[in-house]
Write a protein that holds these residues in place. Sequence first.
Motif, PDB file in Angstrom:
ATOM      1  N   LEU A  10     -70.456  42.942  35.286  1.00  0.00           N
ATOM      2  CA  LEU A  10     -70.699  41.702  34.553  1.00  0.00           C
ATOM      3  C   LEU A  10     -70.007  40.497  35.178  1.00  0.00           C
ATOM      4  CD1 LEU A  10     -70.410  42.959  30.853  1.00  0.00           C
ATOM      5  CD2 LEU A  10     -72.497  42.277  32.053  1.00  0.00           C
ATOM      6  N   GLY A  11     -69.235  40.729  36.237  1.00  0.00           N
ATOM      7  CA  GLY A  11     -68.569  39.630  36.917  1.00  0.00           C
ATOM      8  C   GLY A  11     -67.254  39.210  36.298  1.00  0.00           C
ATOM      9  N   VAL A  12     -66.646  40.097  35.480  1.00  0.00           N
ATOM     10  CA  VAL A  12     -65.356  39.779  34.868  1.00  0.00           C
ATOM     11  C   VAL A  12     -64.288  39.720  35.954  1.00  0.00           C
ATOM     12  CG1 VAL A  12     -63.592  40.523  33.232  1.00  0.00           C
ATOM     13  CG2 VAL A  12     -66.023  40.829  32.689  1.00  0.00           C
ATOM     14  N   LYS A  13     -63.501  38.677  35.950  1.00  0.00           N
ATOM     15  CA  LYS A  13     -62.448  38.512  36.942  1.00  0.00           C
ATOM     16  C   LYS A  13     -61.149  39.144  36.439  1.00  0.00           C
ATOM     17  CE  LYS A  13     -65.012  36.029  39.678  1.00  0.00           C
ATOM     18  NZ  LYS A  13     -65.450  36.552  41.000  1.00  0.00           N
ATOM     19  N   PRO A  14     -60.404  39.807  37.324  1.00  0.00           N
ATOM     20  CA  PRO A  14     -59.106  40.356  36.897  1.00  0.00           C
ATOM     21  C   PRO A  14     -58.155  39.232  36.507  1.00  0.00           C
ATOM     22  CG  PRO A  14     -59.336  40.461  39.286  1.00  0.00           C
ATOM     23  CD  PRO A  14     -60.670  40.044  38.752  1.00  0.00           C
ATOM     24  N   PRO A  15     -57.251  39.498  35.561  1.00  0.00           N
ATOM     25  CA  PRO A  15     -56.315  38.450  35.131  1.00  0.00           C
ATOM     26  C   PRO A  15     -55.392  38.035  36.269  1.00  0.00           C
ATOM     27  CG  PRO A  15     -55.685  40.584  34.226  1.00  0.00           C
ATOM     28  CD  PRO A  15     -57.027  40.775  34.854  1.00  0.00           C
ATOM     29  N   ALA A  16     -55.019  36.785  36.258  1.00  0.00           N
ATOM     30  CA  ALA A  16     -54.108  36.278  37.285  1.00  0.00           C
ATOM     31  C   ALA A  16     -52.731  36.907  37.111  1.00  0.00           C
ATOM     32  CB  ALA A  16     -53.996  34.760  37.185  1.00  0.00           C
ATOM     33  N   PRO A  17     -52.021  37.145  38.203  1.00  0.00           N
ATOM     34  CA  PRO A  17     -50.676  37.722  38.080  1.00  0.00           C
ATOM     35  C   PRO A  17     -49.764  36.802  37.290  1.00  0.00           C
ATOM     36  CG  PRO A  17     -51.064  36.904  40.312  1.00  0.00           C
ATOM     37  CD  PRO A  17     -52.378  36.857  39.610  1.00  0.00           C
ATOM     38  N   PRO A  18     -48.855  37.370  36.518  1.00  0.00           N
ATOM     39  CA  PRO A  18     -47.961  36.520  35.710  1.00  0.00           C
ATOM     40  C   PRO A  18     -47.055  35.684  36.601  1.00  0.00           C
ATOM     41  CG  PRO A  18     -47.213  38.802  35.692  1.00  0.00           C
ATOM     42  CD  PRO A  18     -48.552  38.803  36.372  1.00  0.00           C
ATOM     43  N   PRO A  19     -46.699  34.496  36.157  1.00  0.00           N
ATOM     44  CA  PRO A  19     -45.797  33.655  36.955  1.00  0.00           C
ATOM     45  C   PRO A  19     -44.398  34.245  36.963  1.00  0.00           C
ATOM     46  CG  PRO A  19     -46.159  32.671  34.809  1.00  0.00           C
ATOM     47  CD  PRO A  19     -47.082  33.855  34.884  1.00  0.00           C
ATOM     48  N   PRO A  20     -43.584  33.887  37.944  1.00  0.00           N
ATOM     49  CA  PRO A  20     -42.206  34.385  37.956  1.00  0.00           C
ATOM     50  C   PRO A  20     -41.441  33.847  36.751  1.00  0.00           C
ATOM     51  CG  PRO A  20     -42.515  32.665  39.615  1.00  0.00           C
ATOM     52  CD  PRO A  20     -43.874  33.002  39.091  1.00  0.00           C
ATOM     53  N   PRO A  21     -40.451  34.582  36.277  1.00  0.00           N
ATOM     54  CA  PRO A  21     -39.686  34.110  35.114  1.00  0.00           C
ATOM     55  C   PRO A  21     -38.952  32.811  35.431  1.00  0.00           C
ATOM     56  CG  PRO A  21     -38.613  36.005  36.136  1.00  0.00           C
ATOM     57  CD  PRO A  21     -39.951  35.878  36.781  1.00  0.00           C
ATOM     58  N   HIS A  22     -38.846  31.962  34.413  1.00  0.00           N
ATOM     59  CA  HIS A  22     -38.174  30.681  34.541  1.00  0.00           C
ATOM     60  C   HIS A  22     -36.860  30.693  33.755  1.00  0.00           C
ATOM     61  CE1 HIS A  22     -41.843  29.313  36.324  1.00  0.00           C
ATOM     62  NE2 HIS A  22     -41.456  28.047  36.354  1.00  0.00           N
TER      63      HIS A  22
END
Length: 236
Positions: free
Chosen positions: A91-103
């Motif tokens: 269906l063309g679902v994109k994988p979720p973006a990697p989480p940002p580094p902790p701040h």
Amino acid sequence: MPLRKTVTNDSATPRKRPRAGSRAGASALAVASLLLAVSVRAAMLQGELTLGRGSSRLEAAEAVVWVDRIPSTVEAQLVQGPRLWFWQRWLGVKPPAPPPPPHVIEIGRRFLPRVTAAPAHSRVVFQNRDQVWHGVFSVTPGHSFEVGKRAPGQLDTLHVGGAGIVQIRCDIHPDMAGWIVLTPNRAFTRPDALGHWQLPELPPGPYVIRAWHPERGVIKRTVNLTNANTPIRLRW
């Protein structure tokens, strides 16, 4: 004598049709294999963490819970993120973006959060949202660093090293103190305000769980993970 070319016409060759029973058996086997795989992946370490008498529930949220060692295949999957089913890819679902580094935010002359967790050999971002200058540093053996004096609004990315507990301070404001817990892998979590915690899904087997709190130190517990997902109680 000339060579003869032999051409096989597949349409002219009668084929045997698979029996309905064999197709049903293959489908049942495939479904059973899928259910078995899902059940194996469904094992999960979860439970409750308490700090003992004289402590509030909210203090548990400053703890970090992690697993000493996990299979390399699980670590690779945690790095890549959740898998997509074949129909999602279709269906063309994109994988979720990697989480940002902790701040780690410097504001009100303190570090927020006071305790930060990150996997070893990753990144941590420091951001000065205060109205004054700050100078983040650490003298923890094996993890010493110095960001330098930074003006309000400054943002810096720190590439951290191996696993360990790193205390951070400010060389301008000595009352500022915080910690960075560098876990040996990505199977770690933070308890909620009620002390409930849940780790990523892991294959069944024996594991060593550790929990750390800035005022309580480290506790360790060895557990045998099964498909039952039995809650685990961690207590200082």
